[in-house]
Design an enzyme around this catalytic site. Sequence first.
Site, PDB file in Angstrom:
ATOM      1  N   ARG A  93       4.759   3.197  17.498  1.00 11.86           N
ATOM      2  CA  ARG A  93       5.976   2.685  16.961  1.00 11.86           C
ATOM      3  C   ARG A  93       7.153   3.354  17.625  1.00 11.86           C
ATOM      4  NH1 ARG A  93       6.247   2.442  11.389  1.00 11.86           N
ATOM      5  NH2 ARG A  93       3.993   2.668  11.039  1.00 11.86           N
TER       6      ARG A  93
ATOM      7  N   LYS B 148      -4.008  -8.283   9.069  1.00 12.95           N
ATOM      8  CA  LYS B 148      -4.511  -7.263   9.994  1.00 12.95           C
ATOM      9  C   LYS B 148      -5.913  -6.805   9.630  1.00 12.95           C
ATOM     10  CE  LYS B 148      -3.162  -2.867  12.120  1.00 12.95           C
ATOM     11  NZ  LYS B 148      -2.153  -1.770  12.107  1.00 12.95           N
TER      12      LYS B 148
ATOM     13  N   ASP C 273       4.684  14.992   2.200  1.00 17.26           N
ATOM     14  CA  ASP C 273       4.694  14.259   3.469  1.00 17.26           C
ATOM     15  C   ASP C 273       6.086  13.656   3.681  1.00 17.26           C
ATOM     16  OD1 ASP C 273       4.361  12.335   5.520  1.00 17.26           O
ATOM     17  OD2 ASP C 273       2.245  12.080   5.020  1.00 17.26           O
TER      18      ASP C 273
ATOM     19  N   GLU D 212      -4.191  -3.196   5.959  1.00 19.16           N
ATOM     20  CA  GLU D 212      -5.340  -3.833   6.598  1.00 19.16           C
ATOM     21  C   GLU D 212      -6.310  -4.403   5.561  1.00 19.16           C
ATOM     22  OE1 GLU D 212      -5.361  -0.783  10.426  1.00 19.16           O
ATOM     23  OE2 GLU D 212      -6.648  -0.392   8.698  1.00 19.16           O
TER      24      GLU D 212
ATOM     25  N   HIS E  60       0.829  -1.197   0.000  1.00 19.10           N
ATOM     26  CA  HIS E  60       0.000   0.000   0.000  1.00 19.10           C
ATOM     27  C   HIS E  60       0.871   1.257   0.000  1.00 19.10           C
ATOM     28  CE1 HIS E  60       0.938  -0.973   4.196  1.00 19.10           C
ATOM     29  NE2 HIS E  60       0.812   0.318   4.457  1.00 19.10           N
TER      30      HIS E  60
ATOM     31  N   GLU F  11      -2.147  -4.612  18.795  1.00 19.46           N
ATOM     32  CA  GLU F  11      -1.431  -3.371  18.506  1.00 19.46           C
ATOM     33  C   GLU F  11      -2.126  -2.213  19.189  1.00 19.46           C
ATOM     34  OE1 GLU F  11      -0.834  -2.421  14.426  1.00 19.46           O
ATOM     35  OE2 GLU F  11       0.565  -4.065  14.053  1.00 19.46           O
TER      36      GLU F  11
ATOM     37  N   HIS G  41     -14.316   1.638  15.230  1.00 18.75           N
ATOM     38  CA  HIS G  41     -15.208   1.479  16.398  1.00 18.75           C
ATOM     39  C   HIS G  41     -16.095   2.686  16.668  1.00 18.75           C
ATOM     40  CE1 HIS G  41     -12.474   4.256  18.443  1.00 18.75           C
ATOM     41  NE2 HIS G  41     -11.482   3.546  17.927  1.00 18.75           N
TER      42      HIS G  41
END
Length: 553
Positions: free
Chosen positions: A499, A377, A178, A262, A170, A463, A382
């Site tokens: 991370r 993943k 960026d 994901e 991806h 994670e 939520h």
Amino acid sequence: MAIASPSTPGFSVSFCCIRTESNRPSRLAPFALAHSRRSPQPRRLVISSRLNSTTPSGAGGWVSPDNGDVYQYELQHGLAAEQRRRMGSPVFVTLPVDTVGPGGQVRRKRAMLQSLKALTAAGVEGVLMEVWWGLVEREQPRVYDWQGYLELVAMARRCGLKVRAVMAFHQCGTGPGDPHWIPLPLWVLEEIDKVPDLAYSDRFGRRSMEYISLACDILPVLRGRSPLQAYTDFMRNFRDTFKPLLGVIITGIQVGMGPAGELRYPSCPSHKLTWAWRTRELGEFQCYDKYMLASLNACARAIGILEWGHGGPIGASNLMQNPEHTEFFRSKDGSWSTPYGKFFLEWYSGMLLRHGERICREAEAIFRGTEVNTSAKVSGIHWHYAINSHPSELTAGYYNTSTRDGYLPITRMLGRYGFTLCCSSFEMKDLVEKQMSPLSSPEGFLRQLLSAARICDISLEGENSAANLDDESFKQVLKMSRFYSDGLKKPSFSFNFVRMDKNMFQYRNWVHFTRFIRQMTNANIFRAKLDSGAEMRLSSSLDAKVGVAFAYC
């Protein structure tokens, strides 16, 4: 970066390396890695530590230098991880996104090596490195540059750390401005320029360049190869290049299956997912590229209702408003629960599930017999969990509602191929999140997902969603890990901390992190002030007696 310690610390560490080999770096190659599996020349990393404490020394307690007791251990080259194996759940740390630069070289090698040594001393099991398709196969198809990752794995091995590799198919970042920008391979972007429908599209015609549309998985749209063939060739070349280290140093392969790695649709840009719950964004159905529309139209024709095959649902507004005010998502008489809604959502989620199964099948065949653990993943979405329709989950491809379990089919699919489930949000609490988003329930979402993993008897990798380094966040991780593990005869849980950055090595954060490691691994690990033999001085205004010295910055 150095972090300060009081002028009279109660804890000291000597950190020295004894080598019989040259310290000059060498270019790595597969044949050199194969040779390195032989018994190495002596290379030792010795850490001695002392800590003043009123707690008596012994099992589970701190030692005191006052009575001459010194905690000392050796990390023997190639054997460190085995010597440090303990009861409990291992913790891995995800490396910075820009660890390997656009030129294919490890960036800030010296700082990285010192940081890896600090992780080893803290009791971390290993590191998770993202292997970017857009860097390795950047210029031309089937031309792979693994040099930076070979160097990185060698550094981890030197420090006695295991490695989990993410096959990252991806895009990373939002654009060329960026600092973490890593696009898809340039030759893939050229093909997308020629055929824009290789990218996902929403009802407004906005295209997502994060991941190739799954509707063309098996179509030869990438210079004679299908996207699935390109992913497969990449993984196979990785296996062949790193074969001597698979199952020895590289113990896990996480296979990317969508945006941010994901298994989902890019219903919401990945960079916005970290705060989408604040805006209550519903996401957009990604079914408007010509390949997705062709599949939808074929399914509608198969049941004889042609009008259902012209596009996504009407009334699935993505306004920043209560989904109860939308025609499709509202709980009472919303069209998500009508025959049309069920038809569309079964097709939409079914396409995602078939995509995941195709990749699982190929990855399982490629890594079979290598003794590496494969994983995939699922996204932690939520923020509308308390609504019957779970709108933000539906647009991401998870057909999960108050009347249907959308995660059980995914865990069953992963179980068929021996995959581990990876999921995030382990540090989140309903009590905190509901203050800003009343419809959110990260704990409810996670319990449902973990229950599905238990039912299907598959291993779990947890994670964190945000890099919180406070004790409350770590306590929540422990709580949710026990929810999965309690009562299982052979629970298999590990945690990926996301991370590593310079904040992690700040004094107070490091204290919290090392305490968490001890709790996860049931080990007696000291909060260490490390010294590599170079001249490092610690300075801090904190009134504390422990310091940490290495940071990746």
